[in-house]
Scaffold this active site. Structure first.
Site, PDB file in Angstrom:
ATOM      1  N   ARG A 233      44.670  31.035  31.538  1.00 13.65           N
ATOM      2  CA  ARG A 233      43.604  31.755  30.987  1.00 13.65           C
ATOM      3  C   ARG A 233      43.677  31.582  29.401  1.00 13.65           C
ATOM      4  O   ARG A 233      45.024  31.512  28.722  1.00 13.65           O
ATOM      5  CB  ARG A 233      43.781  33.242  31.348  1.00 13.65           C
ATOM      6  CG  ARG A 233      43.086  33.496  32.737  1.00 13.65           C
ATOM      7  CD  ARG A 233      41.549  33.242  32.799  1.00 13.65           C
ATOM      8  NE  ARG A 233      41.027  33.471  33.994  1.00 13.65           N
ATOM      9  CZ  ARG A 233      40.588  32.497  35.078  1.00 13.65           C
ATOM     10  NH1 ARG A 233      40.959  31.212  34.644  1.00 13.65           N
ATOM     11  NH2 ARG A 233      40.056  32.851  35.858  1.00 13.65           N
ATOM     12  N   HIS A 281      36.778  24.555  30.647  1.00  9.66           N
ATOM     13  CA  HIS A 281      37.150  25.406  31.673  1.00  9.66           C
ATOM     14  C   HIS A 281      36.509  24.620  32.860  1.00  9.66           C
ATOM     15  O   HIS A 281      35.904  25.176  33.766  1.00  9.66           O
ATOM     16  CB  HIS A 281      36.632  26.637  31.610  1.00  9.66           C
ATOM     17  CG  HIS A 281      37.337  27.832  32.492  1.00  9.66           C
ATOM     18  ND1 HIS A 281      37.656  29.074  32.206  1.00  9.66           N
ATOM     19  CD2 HIS A 281      37.934  27.511  33.794  1.00  9.66           C
ATOM     20  CE1 HIS A 281      38.217  29.649  32.980  1.00  9.66           C
ATOM     21  NE2 HIS A 281      38.519  28.511  34.080  1.00  9.66           N
TER      22      HIS A 281
HETATM   23  P1  NDP Z   1      49.185  33.271  41.575  1.00 17.67           P
HETATM   24  O1  NDP Z   1      48.899  34.601  41.572  1.00 17.67           O
HETATM   25  O2  NDP Z   1      49.401  32.654  42.965  1.00 17.67           O
HETATM   26  O3  NDP Z   1      50.365  33.038  40.630  1.00 17.67           O
HETATM   27  C1  NDP Z   1      50.314  33.569  39.659  1.00 17.67           C
HETATM   28  C2  NDP Z   1      52.086  33.386  38.867  1.00 17.67           C
HETATM   29  O4  NDP Z   1      52.152  33.993  37.630  1.00 17.67           O
HETATM   30  C3  NDP Z   1      53.103  33.866  39.836  1.00 17.67           C
HETATM   31  O5  NDP Z   1      54.234  33.183  39.868  1.00 17.67           O
HETATM   32  C4  NDP Z   1      53.578  35.283  39.224  1.00 17.67           C
HETATM   33  O6  NDP Z   1      54.917  35.473  39.380  1.00 17.67           O
HETATM   34  C5  NDP Z   1      53.368  34.808  37.749  1.00 17.67           C
HETATM   35  N1  NDP Z   1      53.148  35.757  36.693  1.00 17.67           N
HETATM   36  C6  NDP Z   1      52.488  36.668  36.641  1.00 17.67           C
HETATM   37  N2  NDP Z   1      52.631  37.617  35.686  1.00 17.67           N
HETATM   38  C7  NDP Z   1      53.889  37.152  35.196  1.00 17.67           C
HETATM   39  C8  NDP Z   1      54.637  37.581  34.312  1.00 17.67           C
HETATM   40  N3  NDP Z   1      54.173  38.768  33.403  1.00 17.67           N
HETATM   41  N4  NDP Z   1      55.685  37.034  33.744  1.00 17.67           N
HETATM   42  C9  NDP Z   1      56.083  35.798  34.418  1.00 17.67           C
HETATM   43  N5  NDP Z   1      55.340  35.350  35.490  1.00 17.67           N
HETATM   44  C10 NDP Z   1      54.192  35.899  35.949  1.00 17.67           C
HETATM   45  O7  NDP Z   1      47.873  32.507  40.813  1.00 17.67           O
HETATM   46  P2  NDP Z   1      47.455  30.966  40.916  1.00 17.67           P
HETATM   47  O8  NDP Z   1      48.709  30.051  40.695  1.00 17.67           O
HETATM   48  O9  NDP Z   1      46.612  30.775  41.797  1.00 17.67           O
HETATM   49  O10 NDP Z   1      46.571  30.925  39.446  1.00 17.67           O
HETATM   50  C11 NDP Z   1      47.046  31.064  38.408  1.00 17.67           C
HETATM   51  C12 NDP Z   1      45.924  31.236  37.465  1.00 17.67           C
HETATM   52  O11 NDP Z   1      45.395  29.813  37.106  1.00 17.67           O
HETATM   53  C13 NDP Z   1      44.772  32.372  37.845  1.00 17.67           C
HETATM   54  O12 NDP Z   1      45.372  33.789  37.626  1.00 17.67           O
HETATM   55  C14 NDP Z   1      43.751  31.826  36.757  1.00 17.67           C
HETATM   56  O13 NDP Z   1      43.710  32.530  35.743  1.00 17.67           O
HETATM   57  C15 NDP Z   1      44.128  30.457  36.579  1.00 17.67           C
HETATM   58  N6  NDP Z   1      42.978  29.313  37.062  1.00 17.67           N
HETATM   59  C16 NDP Z   1      42.409  28.603  36.201  1.00 17.67           C
HETATM   60  C17 NDP Z   1      41.648  27.836  36.616  1.00 17.67           C
HETATM   61  C18 NDP Z   1      40.838  26.663  35.869  1.00 17.67           C
HETATM   62  O14 NDP Z   1      39.864  25.990  36.231  1.00 17.67           O
HETATM   63  N7  NDP Z   1      41.334  26.518  34.478  1.00 17.67           N
HETATM   64  C19 NDP Z   1      41.281  27.496  38.215  1.00 17.67           C
HETATM   65  C20 NDP Z   1      41.998  28.347  38.872  1.00 17.67           C
HETATM   66  C21 NDP Z   1      42.855  29.136  38.470  1.00 17.67           C
HETATM   67  P3  NDP Z   1      55.281  35.807  40.820  1.00 17.67           P
HETATM   68  O15 NDP Z   1      55.384  34.873  41.542  1.00 17.67           O
HETATM   69  O16 NDP Z   1      56.887  36.527  40.517  1.00 17.67           O
HETATM   70  O17 NDP Z   1      54.498  37.236  41.067  1.00 17.67           O
HETATM   71  C1  OXD Z   2      39.493  30.257  38.506  1.00 18.23           C
HETATM   72  C2  OXD Z   2      38.744  29.697  37.640  1.00 18.23           C
HETATM   73  O1  OXD Z   2      40.087  31.457  38.206  1.00 18.23           O
HETATM   74  O2  OXD Z   2      37.969  28.648  37.776  1.00 18.23           O
HETATM   75  O3  OXD Z   2      39.265  30.018  39.678  1.00 18.23           O
HETATM   76  O4  OXD Z   2      39.122  29.764  36.281  1.00 18.23           O
END
Ligand code: NDP
Ligand code: OXD
Length: 318
Positions: A233, A281
């Site tokens: 993000r 994006h």
């Molecule tokens: P998940 O919820 O599966 O994973 C999130 C990860 O981030 C976990 O490992 C979590 O830790 C870690 N995390 C969260 N908060 C913290 C913190 N404060 N400190 C350290 N680690 C942290 O999400 P996804 O992998 O499915 O997706 C990640 C992000 O990718 C989405 O939230 C979205 O914003 C973005 N995204 C972007 C897209 C794009 O097209 N650009 C498309 C899809 C998603 P823990 O495992 O310990 O909980």
């Molecule tokens: C998502 C994105 O969160 O596309 O899936 O950003």
């Protein structure tokens, strides 16, 4: 039994070139709010699939039972001041989206490793210009966020030969990947040449990609580095810091799919750096047919009493 109606508040215009949400919904009736459908009442509609939506939408849905996010990230849904309390929110987790993100992350790591910008520029000038060619195994990629997307990217980067490290809130164990927890950020950064962001946007991850952390990254002896690649993000990054770090060499290049403000304003200096890849994006758009099938499948599970999957933890914010 008649299928319950799903309200859609997602603009699928671009994605629908590859298929329709209806292909996955198995005949489920919809109210397509994004296309301007406005029934007299939304009473009785229990499910909503949303991405962009009016703040008062949920007020019109007194019988709403489950909100589905059309993407993996839920920061936009959670930022709605009128979000009903105690309603489960299910995010989109699917092979199609995960694979798209891993492709993008691998492509960006390879673009920087193989110095694609150098060759693009040379081609434009019709110049035959060789450049040093280290291997993936000479580079350490550090992934911040080891969730669904981070873990899949880690595996695919490993398969390409990169050294891979990971950092997440809680400790993970991933074969062949050295994992660090929240308290070990500095040591993780000090070993990382290419920093990959795959974090959700929460209070804890806002502005985490900043100058202070970029200065802790490891420089590669030959390649331009450190490199910052963000597919998570935009509000997790401080763009004035990225610009100044590219200017003074603290960063050797970036690949950015997300921005503090989207669309990225035409006046942003980020558009113009030689070693910056800028994307609108699109790293991992949701595949509409898969999304339809996923939501339909989750509703069936819910109605059969099997429980919803991939529920958002409202306290953690992801
Ligand atoms: P998940 O919820 O599966 O994973 C999130 C990860 O981030 C976990 O490992 C979590 O830790 C870690 N995390 C969260 N908060 C913290 C913190 N404060 N400190 C350290 N680690 C942290 O999400 P996804 O992998 O499915 O997706 C990640 C992000 O990718 C989405 O939230 C979205 O914003 C973005 N995204 C972007 C897209 C794009 O097209 N650009 C498309 C899809 C998603 P823990 O495992 O310990 O909980
Ligand atoms: C998502 C994105 O969160 O596309 O899936 O950003």
């Amino acid at each position: 039994m008649d299928k319950s109606t799903l309200l859609l508040s997602v603009d699928f215009t671009a994605a629908e070139k590859l298929g329709s949400i209806h292909d996955g919904l198995d005949g489920r009736p919809v109210v397509d709010w994004a296309k301007g459908e406005r029934p007299d009442s939304l009473v009785g509609v229990k499910y909503a699939l949303v991405w962009e939506f009016d703040h008062d939408l949920f007020d019109r849905m007194p019988d709403l039972e489950v909100i589905f996010s059309a993407g993996a990230g839920v920061d936009k849904v959670l930022s709605n001041p009128a979000l009903p309390k105690d309603i489960p929110i299910v995010r989109f987790v699917d092979h199609s989206l995960t694979t798209r993100m891993s492709e993008w992350i691998c492509m960006q790591c390879l673009n920087h490793l193989r110095q694609q910008k150098h060759y693009d520029a040379a081609q434009k000038k019709a110049v035959w210009a060789d450049a040093p060619q280290p291997q993936a195994s000479d580079v350490t990629v550090g992934i911040m966020g080891l969730g669904v997307l981070g873990q899949d990217s880690a595996k695919k980067l490993k398969a390409l030969g990169f050294n891979v490290l990971g950092w997440s809130r809680t400790q993970k164990e991933i074969d062949g990947v050295v994992c660090y927890d929240e308290s070990e950020l500095d040591v993780f950064l000090s070993k990382t040449n290419y920093l990959v962001g795959l974090l959700p946007l929460t209070a804890g991850t806002t502005a985490i990609f900043n100058r202070e952390n970029f200065t802790k990254l490891a420089k590669h002896p030959v390649l331009p580095s450190p490199i910052f690649i963000n597919g998570g993000r935009g509000k997790s990054q401080v763009e004035t810091d990225i610009v100044s770090c590219l200017e003074d060499g603290t960063l050797g290049g970036v690949s950015l799919d997300v921005f503090e403000s989207e669309p990225l304003p035409g006046g942003s200096p980020l558009w113009h750096f030689e070693n910056a890849y800028i994307f609108p994006h699109v790293a991992a758009n949701s595949d509409v047919k898969s999304l339809g099938a996923y939501v339909d499948g989750q509703i069936k599970r819910y109605e059969n009493g099997e429980g919803l999957e991939n529920l958002v933890d409202l306290k953690l914010g992801y």
